[in-house]
Design a protein around this motif. Structure first.
Motif, mmCIF file in Angstrom:
data_model
loop_
_atom_site.group_PDB
_atom_site.id
_atom_site.type_symbol
_atom_site.label_atom_id
_atom_site.label_comp_id
_atom_site.label_asym_id
_atom_site.label_seq_id
_atom_site.Cartn_x
_atom_site.Cartn_y
_atom_site.Cartn_z
ATOM 1 N N GLU A 1 0.822 -1.192 0.000
ATOM 2 C CA GLU A 1 0.000 0.000 0.000
ATOM 3 C C GLU A 1 0.864 1.252 0.000
ATOM 4 N N CYS B 1 -2.888 0.161 -3.868
ATOM 5 C CA CYS B 1 -2.539 -1.149 -3.328
ATOM 6 C C CYS B 1 -2.240 -2.065 -4.495
ATOM 7 N N MET C 1 -11.675 -6.697 -4.869
ATOM 8 C CA MET C 1 -10.763 -5.785 -4.206
ATOM 9 C C MET C 1 -11.564 -4.918 -3.247
ATOM 10 N N ARG C 2 -10.998 -4.621 -2.080
ATOM 11 C CA ARG C 2 -11.705 -3.869 -1.048
ATOM 12 C C ARG C 2 -10.746 -2.950 -0.298
ATOM 13 N N TRP C 3 -11.326 -1.939 0.313
ATOM 14 C CA TRP C 3 -10.630 -1.092 1.257
ATOM 15 C C TRP C 3 -11.374 -1.110 2.591
ATOM 16 N N ILE D 1 -13.631 4.016 -5.476
ATOM 17 C CA ILE D 1 -12.742 2.877 -5.634
ATOM 18 C C ILE D 1 -12.633 2.549 -7.123
ATOM 19 N N ARG E 1 -9.905 0.232 -10.169
ATOM 20 C CA ARG E 1 -8.909 -0.822 -10.293
ATOM 21 C C ARG E 1 -8.220 -0.757 -11.642
ATOM 22 N N TYR F 1 -5.805 2.578 6.901
ATOM 23 C CA TYR F 1 -6.539 2.008 5.788
ATOM 24 C C TYR F 1 -5.827 0.757 5.289
ATOM 25 N N CYS G 1 -5.946 -2.445 2.439
ATOM 26 C CA CYS G 1 -6.523 -3.008 1.229
ATOM 27 C C CYS G 1 -6.623 -4.518 1.369
ATOM 28 N N GLN H 1 -7.469 -8.048 -1.214
ATOM 29 C CA GLN H 1 -7.718 -8.599 -2.537
ATOM 30 C C GLN H 1 -7.949 -10.099 -2.429
#
Length: 119
Positions: free
Chosen positions: A6, A22, A34-36, A69, A71, A93, A95, A97
């Motif tokens: 990150e 990330c 994918m997320r935060w 968000i 990608r 924060y 990330c 995946q």
């Protein structure tokens, strides 16, 4: 071996902006999601934003209209554009995946990056 790195955190004034990145590296076959997330001391980790393999997104109510968000699958990278930042956005924060590596699916986490919003 897969690694998520990150970057982009830091100190910013209220109403300012930051973009978090990330990037995943390794023998990745495909990206599933994918997320935060973010977490502050004494509070449960909160899902901030997510994007699935088809490109659909969802956001926490607290960040809708301010965060985006996105990608780049060719780079195995997820971004979080953070605008109109507020002091309550201050957090670490992380990330996340969901990746296919070899013939199995795994969930990987980044190391976390500190975002501090303060005047």
């Amino acid at each position: 071996q897969v690694q998520l790195v990150e970057s982009g955190g830091g100190l910013v004034q209220p109403e300012g902006s930051l973009r978090l990145s990330c990037a995943a590296s390794g023998s990745i076959v495909s990206i599933n999601a994918m997320r935060w997330y973010r977490q502050t001391p004494g509070k449960q980790r909160e899902l901030v934003a997510a994007i699935n393999s088809g490109g659909s997104t969802n956001y926490a109510d607290s960040v809708k209209g301010r965060f985006t968000i996105s990608r780049d699958n060719s780079k195995n990278t997820v971004y979080l554009q953070m605008n109109s930042l507020k002091p309550e956005d201050t957090a670490v924060y992380y990330c996340n995946q969901d990746l296919r590596v070899g013939v199995r699916d795994y969930r990987y986490w980044g190391q976390g990056t500190q975002v501090t919003v303060s005047s």
